[in-house]
Design a protein around this motif. Structure first.
Motif, short mmCIF file in Angstrom:
data_model
loop_
_atom_site.label_atom_id
_atom_site.label_comp_id
_atom_site.label_asym_id
_atom_site.label_seq_id
_atom_site.Cartn_x
_atom_site.Cartn_y
_atom_site.Cartn_z
N PHE A 22 -38.21 -30.62 99.68
CA PHE A 22 -38.99 -30.36 98.47
C PHE A 22 -39.03 -31.55 97.52
N GLU A 23 -37.88 -32.20 97.31
CA GLU A 23 -37.86 -33.35 96.39
C GLU A 23 -38.79 -34.46 96.88
N LEU A 24 -38.81 -34.68 98.19
CA LEU A 24 -39.71 -35.69 98.75
C LEU A 24 -41.17 -35.30 98.52
N VAL A 25 -41.48 -34.03 98.70
CA VAL A 25 -42.85 -33.58 98.51
C VAL A 25 -43.28 -33.75 97.05
N MET A 26 -42.39 -33.47 96.12
CA MET A 26 -42.73 -33.67 94.70
C MET A 26 -43.00 -35.14 94.40
N GLU A 27 -42.25 -36.03 95.07
CA GLU A 27 -42.50 -37.46 94.90
C GLU A 27 -43.84 -37.85 95.52
N LEU A 28 -44.16 -37.29 96.68
CA LEU A 28 -45.46 -37.55 97.30
C LEU A 28 -46.59 -37.09 96.38
N ILE A 29 -46.47 -35.89 95.83
CA ILE A 29 -47.49 -35.37 94.92
C ILE A 29 -47.67 -36.30 93.72
N ALA A 30 -46.56 -36.72 93.13
CA ALA A 30 -46.64 -37.62 91.96
C ALA A 30 -47.32 -38.93 92.33
N SER A 31 -47.01 -39.45 93.52
CA SER A 31 -47.62 -40.73 93.93
C SER A 31 -49.11 -40.57 94.18
N ILE A 32 -49.53 -39.43 94.73
CA ILE A 32 -50.97 -39.19 94.93
C ILE A 32 -51.68 -39.14 93.59
N ARG A 33 -51.08 -38.42 92.65
CA ARG A 33 -51.71 -38.24 91.34
C ARG A 33 -51.71 -39.51 90.50
N ASP A 34 -50.90 -40.49 90.90
CA ASP A 34 -51.00 -41.81 90.27
C ASP A 34 -52.36 -42.45 90.54
N HIS A 35 -53.00 -42.03 91.64
CA HIS A 35 -54.17 -42.76 92.13
C HIS A 35 -55.42 -41.91 92.33
N SER A 36 -55.28 -40.60 92.50
CA SER A 36 -56.44 -39.82 92.93
C SER A 36 -56.42 -38.41 92.34
N PRO A 37 -57.60 -37.89 91.96
CA PRO A 37 -57.70 -36.50 91.50
C PRO A 37 -57.89 -35.50 92.64
N THR A 38 -57.80 -35.96 93.89
CA THR A 38 -58.04 -35.09 95.04
C THR A 38 -57.09 -33.89 95.03
N PRO A 39 -57.59 -32.69 95.30
CA PRO A 39 -56.71 -31.52 95.39
C PRO A 39 -55.63 -31.72 96.45
N ILE A 40 -54.49 -31.07 96.24
CA ILE A 40 -53.34 -31.21 97.13
C ILE A 40 -52.90 -29.84 97.60
N GLY A 41 -52.56 -29.71 98.87
CA GLY A 41 -52.03 -28.48 99.42
C GLY A 41 -50.71 -28.74 100.12
N VAL A 42 -49.81 -27.77 100.07
CA VAL A 42 -48.52 -27.87 100.74
C VAL A 42 -48.32 -26.66 101.63
N ILE A 43 -48.09 -26.88 102.90
CA ILE A 43 -47.81 -25.79 103.83
C ILE A 43 -46.36 -25.35 103.63
N ASP A 44 -46.17 -24.08 103.38
CA ASP A 44 -44.85 -23.53 103.08
C ASP A 44 -44.15 -23.12 104.37
N CYS A 45 -43.10 -23.86 104.70
CA CYS A 45 -42.31 -23.53 105.89
C CYS A 45 -40.84 -23.34 105.51
N GLY A 46 -40.60 -22.68 104.38
CA GLY A 46 -39.23 -22.37 104.02
C GLY A 46 -38.84 -22.78 102.62
N MET A 47 -39.79 -22.90 101.70
CA MET A 47 -39.45 -23.20 100.32
C MET A 47 -38.95 -21.92 99.63
N ASP A 48 -38.11 -22.10 98.58
CA ASP A 48 -37.62 -20.93 97.86
C ASP A 48 -38.55 -20.62 96.69
N ALA A 49 -38.25 -19.51 95.99
CA ALA A 49 -39.14 -19.03 94.94
C ALA A 49 -39.27 -20.04 93.81
N SER A 50 -38.18 -20.69 93.45
CA SER A 50 -38.22 -21.68 92.37
C SER A 50 -39.12 -22.86 92.75
#
Length: 304
Positions: A22-50
């Protein structure tokens, strides 16, 4: 950064995640948003509620993986994150409201936004946009085992995995010396002709023992090299896995090859320790001939 418009409304960048990444994915999301307004999706394969709540708060689409009937249930029960590799080949069906789908693995991040635009551009005409592992590493192009002078055995990723999948020798011979097409970053139009071909190979390969983790890259290679589906190759800066080089003048990771342009998408495919924690570091050369010690994650580069 500009708001979404007609050029981005039917595009999406997708990744996959369990609770450990999850921490890596949050970093990936932040890096994408540094450069692009493109929508982002994350496939959930075991994330918790928080974790799911944090994604929702950022406007990230959470996607339920599609698992075909022929997938190995026992392997998925032991390792639910394998669903990410499996459903990569079903993204056109999973995301019917998007035309262009760019996949980026969770252990990657965007350093130069031009790489995103070039990936989308390369896939617009219906070809698979992907990076072949040619010249990406200072290493032998192929793994080989020398038997005696003049005789050797190919030990490439594609040959080994085609053998594990019990594919005929005629197929192994055709793909064994081809470059791996790294499935960590690729882009496809939803109407691209390769989708059903990928799934046809998946249905043949996936039920065979031990193939869930590697079947996506093998299926892609088979569709391109055996079936001849159209592909557009991009240079390794669009899915850069090393060797690592730092440009001290810009503070960015640079391509090994002169003129050492900034890496577009950084992929930490072989950096297990570094993926686990930001305090892990490696020492890498610099463009000027010196050395630097740093963590090459997005978070590590931001704080260095």
């Amino acid at each position: 950064m500009t708001p979404p418009d007609a050029t981005t409304a039917r595009r999406i960048i997708v990744t996959g995640c369990d609770h450990a990444y999850f921490e890596l994915v949050m970093e990936l999301i932040a890096s994408i948003r540094d450069h692009s307004p493109t929508p982002i999706g994350v496939i959930d394969c075991g994330m918790d509620a928080s974790q799911l709540a944090q994604l929702a708060a950022q406007g990230i689409r959470v996607i339920t993986p599609f698992i075909p009937d022929y997938a190995p249930a026992r392997a998925l029960k032991r390792r639910p994150s394998l669903a990410i590799n499996i459903c990569k080949l079903w993204l056109d069906q999973m995301l019917p409201d998007f035309d262009l789908i760019l996949w980026i693995d969770a252990d990657a991040w965007v350093q130069d936004g031009r790489a995103i635009e070039q990936m989308f551009a390369a896939a617009t005409g219906g070809t698979l946009a992907i990076v072949p592992e040619i010249g990406a590493k200072i290493a032998n192009l192929l793994g080989v085992r020398w038997i005696c002078p003049g005789w050797m055995q190919i030990r490439s990723f594609l040959y080994k995995n085609a053998t594990r999948a019990r594919l005929p020798f005629s197929i192994r011979r055709q793909i064994g010396a081809k470059p791996l097409l790294n499935a960590g970053v690729f882009c496809l139009h939803r109407d691209a002709p390769i989708w059903p071909v990928l799934r046809r190979w998946q249905a043949r390969i996936l039920p065979r023992r031990g193939m869930a983790f590697t079947q996506d890259q093998l299926c892609i290679a088979l569709a391109v090299y055996i079936d001849g589906l159209p592909v557009t190759f991009l240079d390794n800066s669009h899915n850069y896995i090393g060797p690592w080089l730092l440009d001290e003048a810009t503070g960015k990771l640079a391509n090994l090859f002169f003129p050492h342009a900034p890496v577009g998408i950084v992929h930490m495919a072989s950096q297990k320790a570094m993926r686990a924690a930001l305090h892990h570091t490696i020492t890498i050369p610099t463009v000027s001939g010196g050395e630097a010690t740093l963590n090459i994650r997005y978070g590590g580069m931001r704080r260095s």
